[in-house]
Design a protein around this motif. Structure first.
Motif, mmCIF file in Angstrom:
data_model
loop_
_atom_site.group_PDB
_atom_site.id
_atom_site.type_symbol
_atom_site.label_atom_id
_atom_site.label_comp_id
_atom_site.label_asym_id
_atom_site.label_seq_id
_atom_site.Cartn_x
_atom_site.Cartn_y
_atom_site.Cartn_z
ATOM 1 N N LEU A 174 27.225 -130.720 166.140
ATOM 2 C CA LEU A 174 28.579 -130.159 166.051
ATOM 3 C C LEU A 174 29.638 -131.246 166.207
ATOM 4 N N SER A 175 29.310 -132.276 166.998
ATOM 5 C CA SER A 175 30.276 -133.362 167.193
ATOM 6 C C SER A 175 30.488 -134.160 165.911
ATOM 7 N N GLU A 176 29.537 -134.058 164.967
ATOM 8 C CA GLU A 176 29.637 -134.789 163.711
ATOM 9 C C GLU A 176 30.381 -134.010 162.630
ATOM 10 N N VAL A 177 30.738 -132.766 162.928
ATOM 11 C CA VAL A 177 31.454 -131.942 161.956
ATOM 12 C C VAL A 177 32.918 -132.386 161.896
ATOM 13 N N ASP A 178 33.411 -132.607 160.697
ATOM 14 C CA ASP A 178 34.820 -132.946 160.497
ATOM 15 C C ASP A 178 35.626 -131.648 160.565
ATOM 16 N N ARG A 179 36.232 -131.394 161.705
ATOM 17 C CA ARG A 179 36.901 -130.115 161.929
ATOM 18 C C ARG A 179 38.201 -129.978 161.154
ATOM 19 N N ARG A 180 38.690 -131.075 160.645
ATOM 20 C CA ARG A 180 39.907 -130.991 159.842
ATOM 21 C C ARG A 180 39.650 -130.281 158.524
ATOM 22 N N ARG A 181 38.389 -130.246 158.090
ATOM 23 C CA ARG A 181 38.049 -129.588 156.834
ATOM 24 C C ARG A 181 37.679 -128.123 157.021
ATOM 25 N N LEU A 182 37.606 -127.666 158.263
ATOM 26 C CA LEU A 182 37.296 -126.265 158.534
ATOM 27 C C LEU A 182 38.565 -125.430 158.465
ATOM 28 N N PRO A 183 38.444 -124.173 158.080
ATOM 29 C CA PRO A 183 39.599 -123.278 158.182
ATOM 30 C C PRO A 183 40.090 -123.234 159.627
ATOM 31 N N ALA A 184 41.388 -123.204 159.826
ATOM 32 C CA ALA A 184 41.952 -123.263 161.182
ATOM 33 C C ALA A 184 41.366 -122.205 162.111
ATOM 34 N N PRO A 185 41.225 -120.933 161.684
ATOM 35 C CA PRO A 185 40.648 -119.922 162.588
ATOM 36 C C PRO A 185 39.221 -120.264 163.019
ATOM 37 N N LEU A 186 38.426 -120.810 162.067
ATOM 38 C CA LEU A 186 37.045 -121.155 162.401
ATOM 39 C C LEU A 186 36.995 -122.350 163.346
ATOM 40 N N ALA A 187 37.852 -123.349 163.122
ATOM 41 C CA ALA A 187 37.902 -124.506 164.024
ATOM 42 C C ALA A 187 38.289 -124.073 165.433
ATOM 43 N N GLU A 188 39.236 -123.142 165.536
ATOM 44 C CA GLU A 188 39.650 -122.642 166.849
ATOM 45 C C GLU A 188 38.539 -121.841 167.508
ATOM 46 N N GLU A 189 37.805 -121.061 166.710
ATOM 47 C CA GLU A 189 36.704 -120.276 167.262
ATOM 48 C C GLU A 189 35.596 -121.184 167.776
ATOM 49 N N LEU A 190 35.310 -122.251 167.041
ATOM 50 C CA LEU A 190 34.297 -123.211 167.477
ATOM 51 C C LEU A 190 34.720 -123.883 168.780
ATOM 52 N N SER A 191 35.972 -124.319 168.835
ATOM 53 C CA SER A 191 36.481 -124.949 170.058
ATOM 54 C C SER A 191 36.398 -123.991 171.235
ATOM 55 N N ASP A 192 36.753 -122.717 170.998
ATOM 56 C CA ASP A 192 36.693 -121.719 172.067
ATOM 57 C C ASP A 192 35.257 -121.496 172.525
ATOM 58 N N ALA A 193 34.313 -121.439 171.578
ATOM 59 C CA ALA A 193 32.903 -121.245 171.937
ATOM 60 C C ALA A 193 32.389 -122.403 172.775
ATOM 61 N N GLU A 194 32.782 -123.624 172.427
ATOM 62 C CA GLU A 194 32.345 -124.796 173.187
ATOM 63 C C GLU A 194 32.954 -124.798 174.592
ATOM 64 N N GLN A 195 34.211 -124.430 174.688
ATOM 65 C CA GLN A 195 34.856 -124.386 176.003
ATOM 66 C C GLN A 195 34.197 -123.340 176.901
ATOM 67 N N ARG A 196 33.832 -122.214 176.323
ATOM 68 C CA ARG A 196 33.173 -121.168 177.114
ATOM 69 C C ARG A 196 31.800 -121.622 177.609
ATOM 70 N N VAL A 197 31.097 -122.377 176.789
ATOM 71 C CA VAL A 197 29.808 -122.925 177.228
ATOM 72 C C VAL A 197 30.016 -123.888 178.401
ATOM 73 N N MET A 198 31.016 -124.745 178.301
ATOM 74 C CA MET A 198 31.304 -125.702 179.363
ATOM 75 C C MET A 198 31.604 -124.986 180.673
ATOM 76 N N ILE A 199 32.442 -123.958 180.601
ATOM 77 C CA ILE A 199 32.821 -123.224 181.811
ATOM 78 C C ILE A 199 31.620 -122.476 182.391
ATOM 79 N N ALA A 200 30.870 -121.782 181.516
ATOM 80 C CA ALA A 200 29.721 -121.014 181.990
ATOM 81 C C ALA A 200 28.660 -121.914 182.607
ATOM 82 N N ARG A 201 28.449 -123.095 182.024
ATOM 83 C CA ARG A 201 27.454 -124.022 182.585
ATOM 84 C C ARG A 201 27.856 -124.472 183.974
#
Length: 323
Positions: free
Chosen positions: A96-123
Motif C-alpha cells: 500500500l505504501s507503494e501506491v501513488d495516491r495522487r492517482r486515486l479518486p479523492a474519496p478512495l484515497a481518503e477512505e484508504l487513509s482512514d482505514a490505515e489510521q483505524r488500524v494504527m489506533i486499534a493496534r
C-alpha cells in the motif's frame, strides 16, 4: 486461652483479607483479558476493512501487475492464521505504501487513509491491553497462586505502521529519523543513557545511545557516529547487527509536532560491566532483572522483553516493528 482465641481471630482475619485480595486480583485479571479480547476484535475488524479497501484500490487505476499483487496480499492478510498474520499484514502495508495516491479518486484515497489510521489506533489499543495484562500476570502472587488459570499468555501484535507520507496529511509535522545502538554484554546487560524529555514538561527517560540521522546519511554511518558521540564507543559499521527494530516517532517539541522513525542496531560488548556500573560517557549498565522491575521510563518500552529474545534467538535479518 484468651490469647489463643485472639491470635486465631487475627489469623482468620488475615486469611480472609488475603483471600479477598486474591479474588479481587483474579477479577481484575479477568476484566483485563476481556478488554484484550475486545481490543483484538476491534483490531481484527480494522484489518479486515483495510483489506477490503486495498482490493478496491487494486480494482481501480493501478497497473495490472501491481493490482494483481495487491489483491493477492489483501487475500493473504484476510486468510492468514494468527501466527502468520503479522507477516501478511506487514506485506500489505508495504504494498500500500507503494501506491501513488495522487492517482486515486479523492474519496478512495481518503477512505484508504482512514482505514490505515483505524488500524494504527486499534493496534495500539490492543497492545496497551496486552501490556497491562502481562504486567499483572507477571506479579509474584499471580504466578504463585496461578490466578491466570489456563488462559493463554497474551501476545503483542506488531506490524509496521505506514510512514507519515503515505498515511495521510501530516498537518505540518516535522519529519525526523533517529538511530540508536543497543550495546549488550554477554550476560544480557544493556548500556542506557538518561535523556531529557523532548519538550517542556516532558519526563526524562533511559534509552540506548543514538542521534538524529542527517540528510543523505546512511543509517549505519549515523549509528556509528551516534554511538561515538553519545557513549564514546568506536565501532566498525560492519560490527553493527540490524537494524533489528523500527519504532514510529510522534512527539511535540518547540511548539511543533515531530513524526518519523527510530531505527535500532545491536552491538556486542566484550569489556568489563556490572549491574548499575557506570559505563562510557555517563551511561549505566542495566541487568535484565533491573529492566523488568524498574518504574523508570525506558525506551523502547518493551526492552526488557525484546532484548533477551533478540540475544537468545539472534536477528532473523528483518527489522521488527515495535511500540
Amino acid at each position: 486461652m484468651n490469647s489463643f482465641f485472639t491470635l486465631l481471630a487475627v489469623l482468620s482475619a488475615v486469611v480472609v483479607a488475603v483471600g479477598l485480595w486474591l479474588v479481587a486480583t483474579a477479577n481484575r485479571l479477568d476484566r483485563l483479558h476481556v478488554r484484550m479480547d475486545a481490543g483484538w476484535a476491534a483490531l481484527d475488524a480494522a484489518l479486515a476493512r483495510r483489506a477490503v479497501v486495498a482490493r478496491t484500490v487494486a480494482a481501480g487505476s493501478l497497473p495490472p501487475r501491481q493490482a494483481q499483487v495487491l489483491r493477492a496480499a489483501a487475500k493473504e492478510a484476510e486468510s492468514a492464521p494468527r501466527h502468520e498474520r503479522e507477516v501478511a499484514e506487514n506485506e500489505l502495508t508495504r504494498l500500500l505504501s507503494e501506491v501513488d495516491r495522487r492517482r486515486l479518486p479523492a474519496p478512495l484515497a481518503e477512505e484508504l487513509s482512514d482505514a490505515e489510521q483505524r488500524v494504527m489506533i486499534a493496534r495500539r489499543v490492543y497492545n496497551d491491553a496486552v501490556r497491562d495484562t502481562l504486567e499483572l500476570r507477571g506479579r509474584r502472587h499471580v504466578r504463585y497462586f496461578r490466578l491466570a488459570g489456563k488462559a493463554a499468555r497474551p501476545e503483542y501484535f506488531e506490524i509496521a505502521e505506514p510512514d507519515p507520507d503515505t498515511a495521510g496529511p501530516s498537518g505540518g509535522a516535522a519529519e525526523k529519523t533517529m538511530v540508536r545502538v543497543v550495546v549488550a554484554d554477554a550476560d544480557g546487560r544493556v548500556l542506557l543513557h538518561h535523556e531529557p524529555g523532548p519538550g517542556a514538561g516532558a519526563d526524562a527517560f533511559w534509552a540506548a545511545a543514538g542521534c538524529e540521522v542527517e540528510e543523505g546519511e546512511d543509517l549505519r554511518a549515523a549509528a556509528v557516529r551516534g554511538l561515538r558521540l553519545a557513549a564514546g564507543i568506536d565501532v566498525e559499521a560492519e560490527s553493527l547487527i540490524g537494524p533489528v527494530w523500527r519504532r514510529s516517532l510522534r512527539f511535540s517539541a518547540g511548539g511543533r509536532r515531530h513524526e518519523g522513525s527510530e531505527w535500532f542496531f545491536l552491538v556486542h560488548h566484550a569489556g568489563e560491566t556490572g549491574d548499575g556500573a557506570k559505563g562510557p560517557a555517563r551511561g549505566v549498565w542495566w541487568s535484565p532483572a533491573r529492566l523488568r522491575e524498574t518504574d523508570e521510563a525506558v525506551y523502547p518500552a518493551r526492552l526488557a522483553e525484546l532484548l533477551p529474545t533478540l540475544l537468545e534467538s539472534g536477528w532473523d535479518g528483518r527489522p521488527r516493528s515495535i511500540p
